[in-house]
Motif scaffolding. Structure first.
Motif, PDB file in Angstrom:
ATOM      1  N   GLY A 191      30.829  44.312  34.182  1.00 47.00           N
ATOM      2  CA  GLY A 191      31.249  43.819  35.483  1.00 47.00           C
ATOM      3  C   GLY A 191      32.622  43.175  35.467  1.00 47.00           C
ATOM      4  O   GLY A 191      33.211  42.910  34.418  1.00 47.00           O
ATOM      5  N   VAL A 192      33.132  42.897  36.674  1.00 47.49           N
ATOM      6  CA  VAL A 192      34.446  42.266  36.816  1.00 47.49           C
ATOM      7  C   VAL A 192      34.427  40.858  36.237  1.00 47.49           C
ATOM      8  O   VAL A 192      35.381  40.419  35.582  1.00 47.49           O
ATOM      9  CB  VAL A 192      34.868  42.242  38.299  1.00 47.49           C
ATOM     10  CG1 VAL A 192      36.204  41.532  38.467  1.00 47.49           C
ATOM     11  CG2 VAL A 192      34.945  43.649  38.858  1.00 47.49           C
ATOM     12  N   ASP A 193      33.333  40.138  36.432  1.00 39.39           N
ATOM     13  CA  ASP A 193      33.249  38.765  35.951  1.00 39.39           C
ATOM     14  C   ASP A 193      33.328  38.704  34.432  1.00 39.39           C
ATOM     15  O   ASP A 193      33.911  37.753  33.872  1.00 39.39           O
ATOM     16  CB  ASP A 193      31.944  38.117  36.427  1.00 39.39           C
ATOM     17  CG  ASP A 193      31.916  37.933  37.941  1.00 39.39           C
ATOM     18  OD1 ASP A 193      33.015  37.890  38.546  1.00 39.39           O
ATOM     19  OD2 ASP A 193      30.811  37.862  38.515  1.00 39.39           O
ATOM     20  N   ASN A 194      32.749  39.687  33.736  1.00 40.37           N
ATOM     21  CA  ASN A 194      32.816  39.695  32.274  1.00 40.37           C
ATOM     22  C   ASN A 194      34.256  39.855  31.793  1.00 40.37           C
ATOM     23  O   ASN A 194      34.682  39.198  30.836  1.00 40.37           O
ATOM     24  CB  ASN A 194      31.955  40.828  31.715  1.00 40.37           C
ATOM     25  CG  ASN A 194      30.493  40.712  32.117  1.00 40.37           C
ATOM     26  OD1 ASN A 194      29.989  41.546  32.867  1.00 40.37           O
ATOM     27  ND2 ASN A 194      29.807  39.681  31.623  1.00 40.37           N
ATOM     28  N   ILE A 195      35.012  40.728  32.437  1.00 42.66           N
ATOM     29  CA  ILE A 195      36.405  40.939  32.032  1.00 42.66           C
ATOM     30  C   ILE A 195      37.269  39.739  32.425  1.00 42.66           C
ATOM     31  O   ILE A 195      38.216  39.371  31.707  1.00 42.66           O
ATOM     32  CB  ILE A 195      36.957  42.236  32.649  1.00 42.66           C
ATOM     33  CG1 ILE A 195      36.083  43.427  32.220  1.00 42.66           C
ATOM     34  CG2 ILE A 195      38.399  42.466  32.232  1.00 42.66           C
ATOM     35  CD1 ILE A 195      36.005  43.619  30.723  1.00 42.66           C
ATOM     36  N   ARG A 196      36.963  39.093  33.558  1.00 40.58           N
ATOM     37  CA  ARG A 196      37.705  37.888  33.930  1.00 40.58           C
ATOM     38  C   ARG A 196      37.508  36.779  32.898  1.00 40.58           C
ATOM     39  O   ARG A 196      38.460  36.056  32.540  1.00 40.58           O
ATOM     40  CB  ARG A 196      37.251  37.418  35.308  1.00 40.58           C
ATOM     41  CG  ARG A 196      37.774  38.275  36.460  1.00 40.58           C
ATOM     42  CD  ARG A 196      37.195  37.815  37.774  1.00 40.58           C
ATOM     43  NE  ARG A 196      37.729  38.599  38.891  1.00 40.58           N
ATOM     44  CZ  ARG A 196      37.254  38.527  40.145  1.00 40.58           C
ATOM     45  NH1 ARG A 196      36.236  37.700  40.414  1.00 40.58           N
ATOM     46  NH2 ARG A 196      37.775  39.270  41.088  1.00 40.58           N
ATOM     47  N   GLN A 197      36.283  36.640  32.417  1.00 40.42           N
ATOM     48  CA  GLN A 197      36.020  35.648  31.380  1.00 40.42           C
ATOM     49  C   GLN A 197      36.803  35.982  30.106  1.00 40.42           C
ATOM     50  O   GLN A 197      37.328  35.089  29.423  1.00 40.42           O
ATOM     51  CB  GLN A 197      34.514  35.585  31.090  1.00 40.42           C
ATOM     52  CG  GLN A 197      34.123  34.536  30.063  1.00 40.42           C
ATOM     53  CD  GLN A 197      32.633  34.521  29.806  1.00 40.42           C
ATOM     54  OE1 GLN A 197      31.869  35.252  30.454  1.00 40.42           O
ATOM     55  NE2 GLN A 197      32.196  33.688  28.874  1.00 40.42           N
ATOM     56  N   LEU A 198      36.855  37.296  29.767  1.00 38.95           N
ATOM     57  CA  LEU A 198      37.625  37.717  28.588  1.00 38.95           C
ATOM     58  C   LEU A 198      39.099  37.356  28.761  1.00 38.95           C
ATOM     59  O   LEU A 198      39.745  36.876  27.816  1.00 38.95           O
ATOM     60  CB  LEU A 198      37.448  39.225  28.392  1.00 38.95           C
ATOM     61  CG  LEU A 198      38.137  39.897  27.201  1.00 38.95           C
ATOM     62  CD1 LEU A 198      37.318  41.124  26.774  1.00 38.95           C
ATOM     63  CD2 LEU A 198      39.557  40.370  27.543  1.00 38.95           C
ATOM     64  N   ARG A 199      39.633  37.527  29.952  1.00 37.77           N
ATOM     65  CA  ARG A 199      41.050  37.234  30.191  1.00 37.77           C
ATOM     66  C   ARG A 199      41.335  35.746  30.035  1.00 37.77           C
ATOM     67  O   ARG A 199      42.377  35.347  29.490  1.00 37.77           O
ATOM     68  CB  ARG A 199      41.440  37.701  31.588  1.00 37.77           C
ATOM     69  CG  ARG A 199      41.530  39.215  31.750  1.00 37.77           C
ATOM     70  CD  ARG A 199      41.709  39.619  33.201  1.00 37.77           C
ATOM     71  NE  ARG A 199      42.845  38.931  33.821  1.00 37.77           N
ATOM     72  CZ  ARG A 199      43.158  39.042  35.117  1.00 37.77           C
ATOM     73  NH1 ARG A 199      42.394  39.807  35.912  1.00 37.77           N
ATOM     74  NH2 ARG A 199      44.192  38.403  35.607  1.00 37.77           N
ATOM     75  N   GLU A 200      40.421  34.927  30.486  1.00 36.12           N
ATOM     76  CA  GLU A 200      40.620  33.479  30.356  1.00 36.12           C
ATOM     77  C   GLU A 200      40.589  33.050  28.896  1.00 36.12           C
ATOM     78  O   GLU A 200      41.399  32.214  28.460  1.00 36.12           O
ATOM     79  CB  GLU A 200      39.549  32.744  31.155  1.00 36.12           C
ATOM     80  CG  GLU A 200      39.665  32.943  32.663  1.00 36.12           C
ATOM     81  CD  GLU A 200      38.519  32.291  33.414  1.00 36.12           C
ATOM     82  OE1 GLU A 200      37.652  31.684  32.735  1.00 36.12           O
ATOM     83  OE2 GLU A 200      38.480  32.377  34.651  1.00 36.12           O
ATOM     84  N   GLU A 201      39.666  33.627  28.102  1.00 36.33           N
ATOM     85  CA  GLU A 201      39.563  33.264  26.695  1.00 36.33           C
ATOM     86  C   GLU A 201      40.768  33.770  25.904  1.00 36.33           C
ATOM     87  O   GLU A 201      41.195  33.143  24.922  1.00 36.33           O
ATOM     88  CB  GLU A 201      38.277  33.838  26.094  1.00 36.33           C
ATOM     89  CG  GLU A 201      37.005  33.235  26.677  1.00 36.33           C
ATOM     90  CD  GLU A 201      35.765  33.915  26.140  1.00 36.33           C
ATOM     91  OE1 GLU A 201      35.928  34.916  25.404  1.00 36.33           O
ATOM     92  OE2 GLU A 201      34.646  33.466  26.447  1.00 36.33           O
TER      93      GLU A 201
END
Length: 576
Positions: free
Chosen positions: A99-109
């Motif tokens: 999902g989009v939320d999983n990739i957004r979390q990856l971008r923040e980390e």
């Protein structure tokens, strides 16, 4: 705790990766020269080393003392990555985190600097499973990644990756691993484990793995649990696959046009709980080998079989023309595709072999071309051997199709006096004409009338040959069967156990098969037999067929298949 063999023997360096030198050498050079990219894409079929190379690369770029591009496995970074004790190297399953939320979390980390290693490495496995929104979110960070971040994407379906992602990655295509390389790796593992493995068993496992090392090692692990002495038969029993002898036996049924024998063989394998879809896949490989024998001069380098099996494959290929092999491959692939949509795989496989063993049932273009090729090959062979080939039957010798065979098998006529031997082809150049014996004058006829009839000039009558009355065995029966065998049709299989007699005019066939009479009712079969008999003897015979009474339906496997097909809703058309 027991560790699976494919995990225990997973390569720890690029040099241990099998059959991918174009990938490992490039990655080693990039690491040793300090020219690693920020994003990689590894693509290829399962079990070819994509995830393994991704983990080795992640360890190598973070290694404190790399050795020719390989990790040293001694520094703190290598140990932490190998034990999974660092958050700087993360392996993400895109199938469950798409999902989009999983990739957004990856971008923040990813914005944070590594805690222990030199780079933060994200290994995204099965990346093609990401949603469109997730791909768009991933694209943003791949356009302008932080200098301490590297992405390694792995997929088996590269065509599903957006071109915007592909253009920002170094792409490496992993090839299927060669069977001989897989066999060598399996023998190496067996030398270090408390079980033995024969070369034949290693070759069989390599063929079954379809180019995937992980599949091969997992099957080896399964066989080791079955027996400590792993032979080819052990692999067959443990994996539930058919043996090589079963594949040759089913192919022989196709060559002999023996549908009943093929169904019986399938029944035996079904009772042994063999996976019929795996059986059909193995048959496709076997018929591919037959195709290679027809199309390649040096086939030994391509066939991954023993010399004895190679000789058997070449022998079978000599009995099946290339067009028949291609037609069979097409039908098998279509049946294999249908097996995934139904639970009754046995019925589909039986129907497939009924069509393969009865070429007259196939109306597709490939099957028709196959039958024409067999016909042309037969004519060519006859001409090369000096046997005259009659391409057109004279009008005065043609026999009406309704005259052979009759709706009811004719019984053999009673023997009478004088035997008449078959005339050899050199002595008789024209076919035998069945005479119409004129009726003798009745006893009530007046002498004057008889005398007047005798004085009339006799009309010119065509030459007639008087029929023989004694039934003798047909002396050229074996030669006719040999000629029919070259055509590859079903007649040879039906008539092998039959007997033949002749009175000089008619050939009487006495068969123990219940299909004999019905086989000759099919269009063209009677003419084909009479043509063969005429080519051997030079005589145009008539034909009478006597077959055994039909057995009960449940006792005949072919009728049982047709009944099952009708029950399943398959429309059956009987040929007249």
């Amino acid at each position: 705790m027991y560790l699976a063999l494919y995990r225990k023997y997973r390569p720890a360096s690029f040099a241990d990766v099998v059959s991918q030198p174009h990938v490992t050498r490039t990655l080693q050079n990039e690491v040793s020269q300090g020219k690693t990219a920020h994003a990689y894409l590894f693509t290829g079929s399962r079990g070819t080393g994509k995830t393994t190379c991704a983990k080795i690369l992640a360890m190598a770029v973070n290694c404190e003392h790399p050795i020719d591009g390989d990790p040293c496995h001694e520094c703190e970074s290598c140990k932490a990555i190998a034990e999974g004790a660092t958050l700087d190297v993360m392996e993400i399953d895109a199938a469950s985190n798409n999902g989009v939320d999983n990739i957004r979390q990856l971008r923040e980390e990813a914005n944070y600097t590594p805690a222990q290693c030199r780079y933060r490495v994200y290994i995204i496995d099965e990346v093609h499973m990401l949603s469109d929104g997730a791909f768009n979110a991933l694209l943003k960070i791949m356009e302008e990644p932080p200098p301490h971040v590297k992405f390694i994407l792995a997929t088996t379906e590269v065509h599903k990756i957006p071109v915007t992602i592909l253009s920002r990655c170094q792409r490496f295509d992993f090839h299927r691993i060669r069977a001989e390389d897989i066999a060598k790796r399996l023998l190496y593992i067996a030398d270090n484990e408390p079980f033995t493995l024969t070369e034949d068993a290693a070759s069989l496992i390599a063929r079954l793995s379809d180019g995937g090392m992980r599949d091969a090692i997992s099957l080896l692990d399964q066989c080791a649990s079955f027996s400590n002495e792993i032979t080819a038969q052990t692999v067959v029993d443990a994996a539930g696959v058919a043996g090589r002898d079963d594949l040759f036996a089913l192919t022989d049924c196709v060559i002999r046009a023996d549908a009943a024998g093929a169904i019986e063989q399938i029944g035996v394998l079904y009772e042994k709980a063999k996976d019929l879809s795996v059986l059909l896949s193995e048959l496709c490989v076997h018929f591919r080998n037959l195709m290679l024998v027809h199309t390649m001069k040096d086939v030994s380098a391509v066939l991954t079989v023993s010399p004895e099996e190679e000789a058997r494959i070449k022998e079978q290929a000599s009995s099946l023309p290339l067009s028949s092999v291609l037609s069979a491959l097409t039908q098998m692939r279509e049946t294999l595709d249908q097996m995934g949509k139904t639970a009754d795989r046995r019925l589909l496989l039986e129907l497939c072999f009924v069509r393969l063993c009865t070429p007259s049932l196939n109306r597709d273009e490939t099957a028709m071309l196959s039958r024409l090729d067999r016909l042309e090959a037969t004519v060519r062979t006859l001409r090369e051997t000096g046997i005259p080939v009659q391409t057109k039957t004279p009008a005065h010798t043609a026999t009406a199709p309704s005259e052979y065979p009759e709706s009811k098998p004719a019984s053999l006529p009673k023997q009478t006096a004088e035997p008449v031997q078959n005339t050899p082809p050199q002595a008789q150049s024209s076919p035998v004409i069945i005479p119409e014996t004129p009726e003798a004058p009745s006893e009530q006829a007046q002498p004057e009338q008889m005398q007047s009839e005798q004085t009339k000039p006799e009309p010119v009558q065509p030459a007639r040959v008087q029929p023989a009355h004694e039934i003798l065995p047909f002396a050229q029966w074996d030669e006719v069967l040999l000629l029919l065998a070259k055509t590859g049709g079903p007649l040879y299989g039906i008539l092998q156990s039959a007997r033949a007699f002749t009175d000089g005019v008619t050939i009487y066939i006495d068969s123990s098969s219940a299909f004999a009479a019905s086989m000759f009712k099919q269009e063209g079969n009677a003419a084909k037999f009479l043509d063969a008999a005429e080519q051997v003897t030079g005589i145009r015979y008539k034909l009478r067929v006597k077959g055994a009474k039909a057995k009960k339906a449940q006792a005949d496997p072919l009728l049982d298949v047709l009944k099952k097909a009708q029950d399943a809703g398959v429309e059956i058309h009987a040929e007249s």
